[in-house]
Each structure stands twice: as structure tokens, then as C-alpha cells.
Scaffold this motif. Structure first.
Motif, short mmCIF file in Angstrom:
data_model
loop_
_atom_site.label_atom_id
_atom_site.label_comp_id
_atom_site.label_asym_id
_atom_site.label_seq_id
_atom_site.Cartn_x
_atom_site.Cartn_y
_atom_site.Cartn_z
N ALA A 57 4.28 73.06 -18.45
CA ALA A 57 2.90 73.58 -17.96
C ALA A 57 3.18 73.91 -16.44
O ALA A 57 2.84 75.37 -16.36
CB ALA A 57 1.94 72.69 -18.26
N ALA A 96 3.35 78.29 -15.48
CA ALA A 96 2.32 78.42 -14.28
C ALA A 96 3.08 79.28 -13.42
O ALA A 96 2.66 80.29 -12.78
CB ALA A 96 1.45 77.32 -14.10
N SER A 153 6.05 67.84 -21.36
CA SER A 153 4.89 68.89 -21.24
C SER A 153 4.51 69.10 -20.04
O SER A 153 4.07 70.39 -19.74
CB SER A 153 3.79 68.24 -21.99
OG SER A 153 4.15 67.51 -23.49
#
Length: 476
Positions: A453, A457, A449
Motif C-alpha cells: 500500500a 501510494a 500488505s
């Protein structure tokens, strides 16, 4: 089932793929493409006629294949697979073919209409059916030996195909009743529509059948060449099971979105080509290929940094090295999936056929010549070489039709930097905190995770792709 059981199961699966190639592969894409073309012209009667003809042809082929496999199972198990434990699973598998054939055509029809919800729901539900069947029958079959364990897996496939056919058939009947006003008589004869179907389906089927035969040969050849590398017969099957039944499915897991995108690209590109909208095709193709490159870099980061933990957490098997080697190939594997959709939409079936033969030829050469000396890494390297060659030829062919926007920085440098940074940070946090306090499985989920992420980004902040581009791509 363990690694050896997965190896036995993977020996059988090329038969399933070959049957799908003969009875379904060409007709699925054909129905999708022709439905999109006739819909664009408003010829709804032609659509219905072509679908009915395709279902009759493919179901007939499925029945023939069922009879052939059922009565030839013993011969194939002895003379082709060299393992008598495949007889029972082969006979069970044969009953799936007619349902698989008919259901595939109807799914192609909905894809051609760009009604993706029906095939999407169908794919999710059929997987649930497979898991439910396995859950209830595994306890009775698996303790009886690997032959029965593989048979349980094949029973689940048969149940899945029956359910899948019934689901899309009911959906088609409901769709037809709902849209009865727009359906009308076809304006072409049955022979003319058959000619259109076969003109496209035969090259596609030939491509898939040749590829499936070569793939089956690869699967039979790999364990035998691994024995020449020095592995005992049981260990060779186990090694084959680890790569084909464990490592490769993990590598292909992130392609769920890309495969769906590739399938929906076919009618979209086909419609645009019929309207001579080369600019539109170029825009869709470029964005889809960019998305495949970004997905491939992210997946490569995951499999390079967390290969060992994935193998232990999911299979309790040491497949870390395999996953790392295959992880390097992710950007190429994923790009090839999208390229195939674009080329099919442009009507380049014979070109795809030749490329498929070339790719399989390269892989088989590496298996035959180098696996006895270097083992599984030689097979993986051969696959990588074949992908690079096929992708280069595919991009060259597409650029013969239209200019294709390809930005080296956006497609490679920025995603590569974002993937490396995300992987290093996630690995650092996993080693220092996550695995120690949360355990390997929960820690792995948290680490993935975090990696996802940070990578997302990085992709957005670097300008490699924007949120608006993603939205536009998937709306199309």
C-alpha cells in the motif's frame, strides 16, 4: 518433500522444459504472431489452416518425445543425472508431452486473437487441477521415499496437461461454432502456410532448445560444483533444491502479471509493426518496461526486508540470504521478461537466440569457475551479470527500430525511493507490533500488505506512473 526432494524434482524439470522447447515453444509464439497478422488482414481461413498444421506438427513431436524419454529413462538417470531415483519420475513425465504440445498451440491461437480470457482461465484451472491431484495422492506416495514423492509431483503435471488440452480444445470448438460466418477457405496453399510457420518457428525453437539444454547442463553442474565447494552430496542436492525449488519460485511469483503482459505484447507489437505504427510500438513498449521496473523495485523491497520470514513461513527453510541476493536481481529479471515480448513482436528471433546463448554461457562460466570457491552466491552473481549484458543489448536493439522513451527518474529514482521507504516502514511495524501480536505468518501477510500500500501510494504520488497509464497499458 524437503530440500533434498525439491532438489531431485528440480533435476528432472529441465527435461520437461526441453520437451516444451522442442515441441511447443517456437510454435506457440508462431501461432500467436501469425494469427494476429492474418486477423489484421481479414484472412480467417489462413488462421485456421495454420493452427491445424501447427497442432499436427507439435503433437507428432510430442509423441516422439514420449517414446524417447520413456525408453531412455534408465540411461539418462545413470549417465546424465547420476541419480537412479529419477527413473520413475522421468517415465511418468513422458506421457504429458503430446497433450502439452497440442494445448500450447491452441492457447497461442487465442492469444493471437487477443482473447486472453481463455488462456487465463486455463492457466488458473490447470494449477487447481495440479493441486487437487497432489492433495489426493501425496499421502500414498511421499512416505515411500523421495523417488515416489517426485513421481507424485510429475503425475500431477501429466493430469494438468491433459486437462489443459481438453479445456482449450473445447473452447476452440465453441469459438469456431460461434464465429462460423467469418471463417472461409485459405487463400494460400498448405505448403505456403507451412513455409511461414517453419520460417518463424525454427529459429524460436532453436533458441528455446539451446537455452533448455544449457539450463539442464546448469542444473546438473550446480550440485557437482557445490560438492567441490565442500558440501556432501546430499547437502549439495538440498542446497540446489533450496535455490531452484524454493527461492527462485518466490522471486518469479510476482512475474505472473508481467509474463501475461509479455505474451500479449507479441501480437500487439506484431499488428502495429505490420501497420508500420512505430509510434504505437514505442508507446506500448515504454509503458510495459516502466511497469516492469516499478514491479521489480517493489518485489526487491519485499525480498530484501522480509527474506528470512518468507523462507520460514512458507518452507520452514533458511533461505533468507538466497532471497535477499535474488531480490536485488528482481528489476533486471522482470525487465528481461518484457524485453523478450517486445523483441519477439518485432521479429528478432535470431537476436534473442544469440542473446540466450550468451546469457547461458556467462552463467555456466561462473558456475564452473567460481561456484567451487564461493558457493551459491557465485551462481547468483553470474546470473546477474548475464541479465545486465542481455538487457543492455536488448534495449540497444529495440532503439535501432524506434525511439524508446526512457526516463531515469521515473524508471529508477522514484520507484527506488518509494520501495526503500515502504520497506523500512513495513519492517519497523512488523518488528514492533505485527510479529509479536499476530505471529509470523499473519504478521507477514499484514506487513506485505502495508509495504504494498505504501509503495503504490509512493509511486502514484511521485508521478512515476499514473492510474490512467496503467489502465491504457492493460487495455492494450
Amino acid at each position: 518433500m524437503g530440500a533434498e526432494g525439491m532438489g531431485l524434482y528440480q533435476l528432472i524439470m529441465p527435461v520437461y522444459t526441453l520437451a516444451w522447447s522442442i515441441a511447443c515453444a517456437g510454435f506457440n509464439t508462431t501461432v500467436s504472431k501469425l494469427t494476429a497478422q492474418e486477423r489484421a488482414k481479414g484472412e480467417f481461413g489462413n488462421m485456421t489452416q495454420m493452427l491445424k498444421q501447427s497442432v499436427l506438427i507439435t503433437t507428432g513431436l510430442g509423441v516422439i518425445l514420449t517414446a524417447v524419454l520413456y525408453f531412455c529413462a534408465e540411461f539418462l538417470s545413470v549417465h546424465f543425472f547420476g541419480d537412479a531415483r529419477t527413473v520413475l519420475p522421468l517415465k511418468i513425465l513422458s506421457f504429458a508431452f503430446p497433450f502439452m504440445a497440442a494445448g500450447t498451440c491452441i492457447r497461442g491461437y487465442f492469444i493471437g486473437l487477443q482473447e486472453a480470457k481463455i488462456p487465463a482461465a486455463n492457466q488458473v484451472l490447470e494449477q487447481i487441477v495440479r493441486m487437487i491431484v497432489i492433495y489426493f495422492i501425496a499421502a500414498a506416495f511421499v512416505p515411500r521415499g523421495l523417488e515416489y514423492a517426485a513421481a507424485a509431483a510429475l503425475i500431477a503435471i501429466v493430469a494438468e496437461e491433459i486437462f489443459s488440452f481438453l479445456f482449450v480444445f473445447v473452447a476452440y470448438k465453441r469459438h469456431k461454432r460461434k464465429c462460423r460466418v467469418i471463417f472461409k477457405k485459405p487463400n494460400i496453399s498448405a505448403s505456403q502456410s507451412l513455409a511461414l510457420i517453419f520460417a518463424m518457428a525454427l529459429p524460436l525453437t532453436g533458441n528455446r532448445v539451446a537455452g533448455s539444454l544449457l539450463s539442464a547442463w546448469e542444473n546438473v553442474l550446480i550440485p557437482r560444483r557445490l560438492q567441490m565447494f565442500g558440501l556432501p552430496a546430499a547437502e549439495a542436492i538440498s542446497e540446489f533444491g533450496r535455490i531452484q525449488g524454493m527461492a527462485i519460485p518466490l522471486i518469479f511469483f510476482p512475474t505472473a502479471v508481467l509474463t501475461a503482459l509479455s505474451v500479449t505484447i507479441v501480437p500487439a507489437v506484431s499488428e502495429a509493426a505490420a501497420a508500420k505504427d512505430m509510434k504505437g510500438i514505442s508507446s506500448i513498449s515504454s509503458k510495459a518496461l516502466l511497469f516492469s521496473a516499478i514491479t521489480g523495485m517493489g518485489a526487491a523491497s519485499l525480498f530484501l526486508f522480509f527474506a528470512h520470514e518468507l523462507g520460514i513461513a512458507i518452507y520452514n527453510q533458511p533461505i533468507g540470504l538466497m532471497l535477499q541476493l535474488l531480490g536485488i536481481m528482481c528489476p533486471f529479471i522482470y525487465m528481461q521478461i518484457i524485453l523478450s515480448g517486445v523483441l519477439n513482436g518485432l521479429g528478432c528471433q535470431m537476436f534473442i537466440f544469440r542473446n540466450s546463448l550468451l546469457s547461458s554461457g556467462i552463467s555456466i562460466a561462473f558456475i564452473f569457475l567460481l561456484v567451487p570457491h564461493f558457493g551459491i552466491p557465485a551462481y547468483i552473481f553470474g546470473w546477474l551479470v548475464s541479465l545486465v549484458v542481455v538487457i543492455a543489448l536488448g534495449l540497444r536493439r529495440i532503439r535501432c527500430y524506434m525511439p524508446l522513451e526512457m526516463h531515469f527518474s521515473r524508471w529508477l529514482l522514484r520507484p527506488l525511493a518509494a520501495a526503500a521507504i515502504a520497506g523500512l516502514i513495513a519492517r519497523f511495524l512488523a518488528d514492533r507490533f505485527l510479529f509479536e501480536f499476530a505471529g509470523i505468518r499473519v504478521g507477514l501477510v499484514l506487513a506485505i500488505s502495508i509495504l504494498a500500500a505504501i509503495y503504490l501510494a509512493g509511486i502514484l504520488l511521485s508521478g512515476s506512473i499514473s492510474r490512467e497509464e496503467v489502465t491504457r497499458l492493460f487495455s492494450k
